[in-house]
Scaffold this motif. Structure first.
Motif, PDB file in Angstrom:
ATOM      1  N   ALA A 236       0.830  -1.205   0.000  1.00 52.84           N
ATOM      2  CA  ALA A 236       0.000   0.000   0.000  1.00 52.84           C
ATOM      3  C   ALA A 236       0.866   1.258   0.000  1.00 52.84           C
ATOM      4  O   ALA A 236       0.561   2.241  -0.688  1.00 52.84           O
ATOM      5  CB  ALA A 236      -0.921  -0.009   1.218  1.00 52.84           C
ATOM      6  N   GLY A 237       1.959   1.228   0.751  1.00 53.06           N
ATOM      7  CA  GLY A 237       2.849   2.382   0.784  1.00 53.06           C
ATOM      8  C   GLY A 237       3.480   2.650  -0.568  1.00 53.06           C
ATOM      9  O   GLY A 237       3.623   3.805  -0.986  1.00 53.06           O
ATOM     10  N   VAL A 238       3.877   1.580  -1.266  1.00 50.38           N
ATOM     11  CA  VAL A 238       4.471   1.744  -2.595  1.00 50.38           C
ATOM     12  C   VAL A 238       3.461   2.330  -3.567  1.00 50.38           C
ATOM     13  O   VAL A 238       3.779   3.219  -4.373  1.00 50.38           O
ATOM     14  CB  VAL A 238       5.012   0.389  -3.106  1.00 50.38           C
ATOM     15  CG1 VAL A 238       5.448   0.504  -4.562  1.00 50.38           C
ATOM     16  CG2 VAL A 238       6.168  -0.084  -2.241  1.00 50.38           C
ATOM     17  N   ILE A 239       2.211   1.838  -3.515  1.00 55.20           N
ATOM     18  CA  ILE A 239       1.167   2.345  -4.415  1.00 55.20           C
ATOM     19  C   ILE A 239       0.912   3.826  -4.159  1.00 55.20           C
ATOM     20  O   ILE A 239       0.787   4.638  -5.093  1.00 55.20           O
ATOM     21  CB  ILE A 239      -0.123   1.532  -4.250  1.00 55.20           C
ATOM     22  CG1 ILE A 239       0.100   0.091  -4.754  1.00 55.20           C
ATOM     23  CG2 ILE A 239      -1.280   2.187  -4.993  1.00 55.20           C
ATOM     24  CD1 ILE A 239      -1.086  -0.825  -4.507  1.00 55.20           C
ATOM     25  N   VAL A 240       0.832   4.203  -2.890  1.00 55.99           N
ATOM     26  CA  VAL A 240       0.620   5.619  -2.559  1.00 55.99           C
ATOM     27  C   VAL A 240       1.760   6.474  -3.083  1.00 55.99           C
ATOM     28  O   VAL A 240       1.549   7.566  -3.632  1.00 55.99           O
ATOM     29  CB  VAL A 240       0.464   5.784  -1.026  1.00 55.99           C
ATOM     30  CG1 VAL A 240       0.482   7.258  -0.645  1.00 55.99           C
ATOM     31  CG2 VAL A 240      -0.834   5.137  -0.550  1.00 55.99           C
ATOM     32  N   LEU A 245       3.799  10.508  -7.103  1.00 58.47           N
ATOM     33  CA  LEU A 245       4.720  10.878  -8.182  1.00 58.47           C
ATOM     34  C   LEU A 245       3.961  11.141  -9.476  1.00 58.47           C
ATOM     35  O   LEU A 245       4.303  12.065 -10.235  1.00 58.47           O
ATOM     36  CB  LEU A 245       5.750   9.765  -8.375  1.00 58.47           C
ATOM     37  CG  LEU A 245       6.768   9.577  -7.237  1.00 58.47           C
ATOM     38  CD1 LEU A 245       7.638   8.350  -7.511  1.00 58.47           C
ATOM     39  CD2 LEU A 245       7.634  10.822  -7.095  1.00 58.47           C
ATOM     40  N   ALA A 246       2.930  10.316  -9.769  1.00 63.23           N
ATOM     41  CA  ALA A 246       2.131  10.525 -10.984  1.00 63.23           C
ATOM     42  C   ALA A 246       1.394  11.865 -10.924  1.00 63.23           C
ATOM     43  O   ALA A 246       1.309  12.592 -11.925  1.00 63.23           O
ATOM     44  CB  ALA A 246       1.146   9.374 -11.161  1.00 63.23           C
ATOM     45  N   LEU A 247       0.866  12.221  -9.763  1.00 67.87           N
ATOM     46  CA  LEU A 247       0.158  13.497  -9.617  1.00 67.87           C
ATOM     47  C   LEU A 247       1.104  14.668  -9.821  1.00 67.87           C
ATOM     48  O   LEU A 247       0.752  15.652 -10.488  1.00 67.87           O
ATOM     49  CB  LEU A 247      -0.479  13.567  -8.221  1.00 67.87           C
ATOM     50  CG  LEU A 247      -1.240  14.853  -7.898  1.00 67.87           C
ATOM     51  CD1 LEU A 247      -2.392  15.068  -8.881  1.00 67.87           C
ATOM     52  CD2 LEU A 247      -1.766  14.811  -6.460  1.00 67.87           C
ATOM     53  N   ILE A 248       2.321  14.559  -9.270  1.00 67.89           N
ATOM     54  CA  ILE A 248       3.303  15.632  -9.460  1.00 67.89           C
ATOM     55  C   ILE A 248       3.654  15.778 -10.939  1.00 67.89           C
ATOM     56  O   ILE A 248       3.738  16.891 -11.481  1.00 67.89           O
ATOM     57  CB  ILE A 248       4.569  15.349  -8.615  1.00 67.89           C
ATOM     58  CG1 ILE A 248       4.237  15.447  -7.125  1.00 67.89           C
ATOM     59  CG2 ILE A 248       5.687  16.321  -8.960  1.00 67.89           C
ATOM     60  CD1 ILE A 248       5.379  15.023  -6.218  1.00 67.89           C
ATOM     61  N   GLY A 249       3.836  14.640 -11.643  1.00 72.37           N
ATOM     62  CA  GLY A 249       4.136  14.693 -13.072  1.00 72.37           C
ATOM     63  C   GLY A 249       3.015  15.322 -13.876  1.00 72.37           C
ATOM     64  O   GLY A 249       3.258  16.102 -14.802  1.00 72.37           O
ATOM     65  N   PHE A 250       1.746  14.980 -13.519  1.00 75.69           N
ATOM     66  CA  PHE A 250       0.605  15.571 -14.224  1.00 75.69           C
ATOM     67  C   PHE A 250       0.541  17.075 -14.018  1.00 75.69           C
ATOM     68  O   PHE A 250       0.267  17.825 -14.962  1.00 75.69           O
ATOM     69  CB  PHE A 250      -0.687  14.913 -13.742  1.00 75.69           C
ATOM     70  CG  PHE A 250      -1.929  15.559 -14.295  1.00 75.69           C
ATOM     71  CD1 PHE A 250      -2.338  15.325 -15.611  1.00 75.69           C
ATOM     72  CD2 PHE A 250      -2.681  16.440 -13.521  1.00 75.69           C
ATOM     73  CE1 PHE A 250      -3.470  15.934 -16.123  1.00 75.69           C
ATOM     74  CE2 PHE A 250      -3.805  17.052 -14.024  1.00 75.69           C
ATOM     75  CZ  PHE A 250      -4.211  16.805 -15.335  1.00 75.69           C
ATOM     76  N   LEU A 251       0.792  17.550 -12.807  1.00 78.58           N
ATOM     77  CA  LEU A 251       0.765  18.993 -12.527  1.00 78.58           C
ATOM     78  C   LEU A 251       1.822  19.727 -13.336  1.00 78.58           C
ATOM     79  O   LEU A 251       1.571  20.816 -13.879  1.00 78.58           O
ATOM     80  CB  LEU A 251       0.961  19.230 -11.030  1.00 78.58           C
ATOM     81  CG  LEU A 251      -0.220  18.858 -10.126  1.00 78.58           C
ATOM     82  CD1 LEU A 251       0.160  19.025  -8.659  1.00 78.58           C
ATOM     83  CD2 LEU A 251      -1.456  19.710 -10.453  1.00 78.58           C
TER      84      LEU A 251
END
Length: 293
Positions: A236-240, A245-251
């Motif tokens: 779960a920690g790895v998925i979070v 990281l994906a959200l930061i890349g999208f921003l």
């Protein structure tokens, strides 16, 4: 002093120490006593020592001092010791009195004679309540180190460990109860080490310290819990972390699309303007003003 005299003196000294001539002896070469006792350190000598001069010395860890010198007790001992011709008595001893006491007897009239004996005094002290150190939460497969210590006992204490009030043997293979356990136990240092730890090692642990003086002294009880590694929590920690990281890349991509990270093409350009000359010939026209980029 002549060589022969030196040899004679040395020979007599050796003979007196061995007890074959003018012997000085003791009945207490090793004297273990409990703290607070008043032991008598015995030192007797034969009739060969007429008009003897007696001295008592105390040595410990390389340091030496006098207890009895020039017919009287020295300052540290005069109020807590008594001298008599065949020994000396110490009152209310403490661990500070541990050490070696030397009784030296010298014949002051010719022929010269010297002899001495040593007495090792051990002031025994019962152990204090041991301090216990036990990890309260451990994961399976890891290493767990449990410690039991106490510093007041003299001689030094040895240690025992208990799990759920059951004595743990130094060799777990010697017990049917603990034969599947993976631990090592050092009775001298009080260290109990589990490696690898298993869930069966969960339990209430305590220890005891003893040095042969009175009963063993027990520590408090501490529980150690052993649990499996939380694989679900790690996943779960790895998925979070991946989602963050994906959200930061999208921003970053979104802000680039909106032009927040683009540069104005003309922002870094300078315009230099040159004033035209007041007098010029139409015939010989020359460009007198220009824009230089």
């Amino acid at each position: 002093m002549a060589t022969g005299s030196i040899f004679c003196f040395f020979f007599l000294a050796v003979c007196s120490w061995s007890g074959t001539l003018g012997g000085v002896t003791t009945t207490t070469p090793f004297l273990p006593v409990d703290v607070g006792a008043s032991p008598e350190l015995m030192c007797s000598y034969s009739a060969d020592f007429s008009t003897p001069r007696i001295e008592w010395k105390f040595s410990k860890e390389g340091y030496e001092s006098f207890v009895y010198l020039d017919g009287k007790l020295t300052e540290p001992y005069k109020d807590r010791a008594q001298f008599f011709n065949t020994g000396i008595r110490l009152d209310n001893v403490t661990p500070k009195d541990n050490g070696t006491y030397t009784c030296e007897v010298v014949k002051v009239t010719p022929p010269s004679l010297i002899g001495k004996v040593t007495i090792d005094l051990l002031v025994r002290v019962a152990p204090s309540v041991p301090t216990i150190s036990v990890p309260t939460s451990v994961t399976t497969g890891s290493k767990a180190e449990l410690r039991c210590t106490e510093t007041n006992g003299n001689p030094p204490s040895t240690y025992k460990w208990y799990k759920n009030e059951m004595l743990m043997p130094e060799n777990p293979k010697s017990s049917q109860t603990f034969q599947n356990a993976s631990y090592t136990l050092d009775a001298k240092t009080g260290t109990l080490t589990f490696y690898p730890v298993s869930k069966d090692d969960t339990g209430d642990y305590s220890c005891s310290a003893g040095n042969g003086i009175g009963s063993d002294i027990f520590s408090s009880v501490v529980r150690m819990e052993v649990s499996d590694v939380n694989v679900g929590g790690i996943v779960a920690g790895v998925i979070v972390a991946i989602l963050i990281l994906a959200l930061i890349g999208f921003l970053i991509w979104f802000l680039c699309r909106r032009g927040y990270f683009s540069r104005d093409a003309s922002a870094g350009k300078k315009v230099i303007y040159s004033q035209p000359s007041e007098t010029r010939s139409d015939r010989n026209f020359q460009q007198t003003s220009s824009f230089v980029v």
